[in-house]
Design a protein around this motif. Structure first.
Motif, PDB file in Angstrom:
ATOM      1  N   GLU A  97     -10.710  32.299  63.981  1.00 16.47           N
ATOM      2  CA  GLU A  97     -10.247  31.338  64.984  1.00 16.47           C
ATOM      3  C   GLU A  97     -10.751  31.654  66.396  1.00 16.47           C
ATOM      4  OE1 GLU A  97      -6.034  30.833  64.558  1.00 16.47           O
ATOM      5  OE2 GLU A  97      -6.235  29.642  62.732  1.00 16.47           O
ATOM      6  N   PRO A  98     -10.787  32.926  66.814  1.00 15.86           N
ATOM      7  CA  PRO A  98     -11.373  33.223  68.130  1.00 15.86           C
ATOM      8  C   PRO A  98     -12.849  32.838  68.212  1.00 15.86           C
ATOM      9  CG  PRO A  98     -10.001  35.047  67.412  1.00 15.86           C
ATOM     10  CD  PRO A  98     -10.133  34.124  66.237  1.00 15.86           C
ATOM     11  N   LEU A  99     -13.564  32.911  67.088  1.00  9.60           N
ATOM     12  CA  LEU A  99     -14.969  32.499  67.073  1.00  9.60           C
ATOM     13  C   LEU A  99     -15.087  31.001  67.332  1.00  9.60           C
ATOM     14  CD1 LEU A  99     -16.348  34.571  64.050  1.00  9.60           C
ATOM     15  CD2 LEU A  99     -17.026  34.803  66.447  1.00  9.60           C
ATOM     16  N   LEU A 100     -14.176  30.231  66.746  1.00 13.69           N
ATOM     17  CA  LEU A 100     -14.167  28.785  66.989  1.00 13.69           C
ATOM     18  C   LEU A 100     -13.942  28.498  68.472  1.00 13.69           C
ATOM     19  CD1 LEU A 100     -13.958  25.769  66.418  1.00 13.69           C
ATOM     20  CD2 LEU A 100     -11.624  26.142  65.584  1.00 13.69           C
ATOM     21  N   ILE A 101     -12.991  29.191  69.069  1.00 14.23           N
ATOM     22  CA  ILE A 101     -12.693  28.987  70.489  1.00 14.23           C
ATOM     23  C   ILE A 101     -13.904  29.342  71.344  1.00 14.23           C
ATOM     24  CG2 ILE A 101     -11.263  29.774  72.417  1.00 14.23           C
ATOM     25  CD1 ILE A 101      -9.004  30.212  70.355  1.00 14.23           C
ATOM     26  N   ARG A 102     -14.557  30.469  71.027  1.00 11.82           N
ATOM     27  CA  ARG A 102     -15.748  30.891  71.779  1.00 11.82           C
ATOM     28  C   ARG A 102     -16.875  29.877  71.655  1.00 11.82           C
ATOM     29  NH1 ARG A 102     -17.772  36.538  69.927  1.00 11.82           N
ATOM     30  NH2 ARG A 102     -19.540  35.881  71.206  1.00 11.82           N
ATOM     31  N   ILE A 103     -17.095  29.401  70.442  1.00 16.60           N
ATOM     32  CA  ILE A 103     -18.200  28.467  70.202  1.00 16.60           C
ATOM     33  C   ILE A 103     -17.940  27.132  70.894  1.00 16.60           C
ATOM     34  CG2 ILE A 103     -19.297  27.073  68.390  1.00 16.60           C
ATOM     35  CD1 ILE A 103     -19.126  29.603  66.597  1.00 16.60           C
ATOM     36  N   GLN A 104     -16.714  26.666  70.838  1.00 11.90           N
ATOM     37  CA  GLN A 104     -16.376  25.413  71.510  1.00 11.90           C
ATOM     38  C   GLN A 104     -16.524  25.557  73.027  1.00 11.90           C
ATOM     39  OE1 GLN A 104     -12.372  24.043  70.777  1.00 11.90           O
ATOM     40  NE2 GLN A 104     -12.810  21.970  71.482  1.00 11.90           N
ATOM     41  N   SER A 105     -16.023  26.667  73.562  1.00  9.88           N
ATOM     42  CA  SER A 105     -16.103  26.910  75.002  1.00  9.88           C
ATOM     43  C   SER A 105     -17.553  27.057  75.465  1.00  9.88           C
ATOM     44  CB  SER A 105     -15.309  28.169  75.357  1.00  9.88           C
ATOM     45  OG  SER A 105     -15.440  28.492  76.719  1.00  9.88           O
ATOM     46  N   SER A 106     -18.343  27.815  74.718  1.00  9.11           N
ATOM     47  CA  SER A 106     -19.750  28.021  75.084  1.00  9.11           C
ATOM     48  C   SER A 106     -20.542  26.722  75.010  1.00  9.11           C
ATOM     49  CB  SER A 106     -20.390  29.067  74.165  1.00  9.11           C
ATOM     50  OG  SER A 106     -19.851  30.347  74.395  1.00  9.11           O
TER      51      SER A 106
END
Length: 204
Positions: A97-106
């Motif tokens: 889930e943190p990877l999803l947040i990072r990818i969306q933010s980036s």
């Protein structure tokens, strides 16, 4: 414009999209997270493809953002490649889930940077759908297990019994609805805990 970092990112996105599309394990607990990650990247990729073909001004910030997203995409791919059906569903969610947040933010940062670069660029008309891409990425939502877990842990630290609602949401999202599922998850968590302890001992 040196588009090496953008081309590298495009390649990484394609590899992850292919991996997820070939995934046949329906019980994969992080499958939903990865489908959302792919949805976000599929929105961004056509934009990146167009950037490579246009004379967009060089920008160190854009290069850095592409490199950061490329790193997150590769981490997501490696995590899925190393995932096992015996892995803990809870820990898998905590890591994916943190990877999803990072990818969306980036992805949003890249869109914002491109918007800034193209405001005075003659190639602005060539990058159609930039604003629409940003809006669609912003609209992507995901019911996060980690959010419910944080609430439950917060209650526990205050010596308050965690809300049944939070616990039910966690078990439903992770498909831990039977005694057998809970037993398997308990064993998986214990194995991962032991692996961490062994790694720590070897590291010392």
């Amino acid at each position: 414009m040196d588009t090496a970092s953008i081309k590298c990112l495009i390649n990484s996105i394609s590899r992850l999209v292919l991996l997820v599309s070939c995934q046949t394990v329906k019980s994969l607990p992080i499958q939903k997270v990865y489908r959302i990650i792919v949805d976000v990247l599929k929105l961004l990729k056509p934009l990146l493809d167009e950037v490579v073909g246009y004379n967009v001004p060089s920008d160190d910030i854009l290069f850095k953002e592409c490199e950061e997203l490329d790193m997150a995409v590769n981490q997501a791919r490696e995590f899925m490649e190393n995932w096992s059906p015996k892995s803990s569903k809870l820990l898998s969610a905590l890591r994916s889930e943190p990877l999803l947040i990072r990818i969306q933010s980036s992805s949003l940062k890249i869109c914002c940077t491109l918007s800034r670069l193209l405001q005075s660029s003659s190639s602005a008309s060539g990058l159609r759908g930039l604003q629409q891409c940003m809006q669609e990425i912003e609209r992507v939502k995901h019911e996060r297990v980690t959010a419910y877990l944080e609430e439950a842990l917060s209650s526990q630290t205050k010596d308050i019994m965690p809300s049944t609602k939070y616990l039910m949401n966690i078990t439903e999202l992770l498909s831990l609805t039977s005694s057998q599922d809970l037993l398997k998850e308990s064993i998986a968590v214990e194995k991962e805990r032991m692996n961490v302890e062994v790694s720590d001992v070897r590291g010392n």
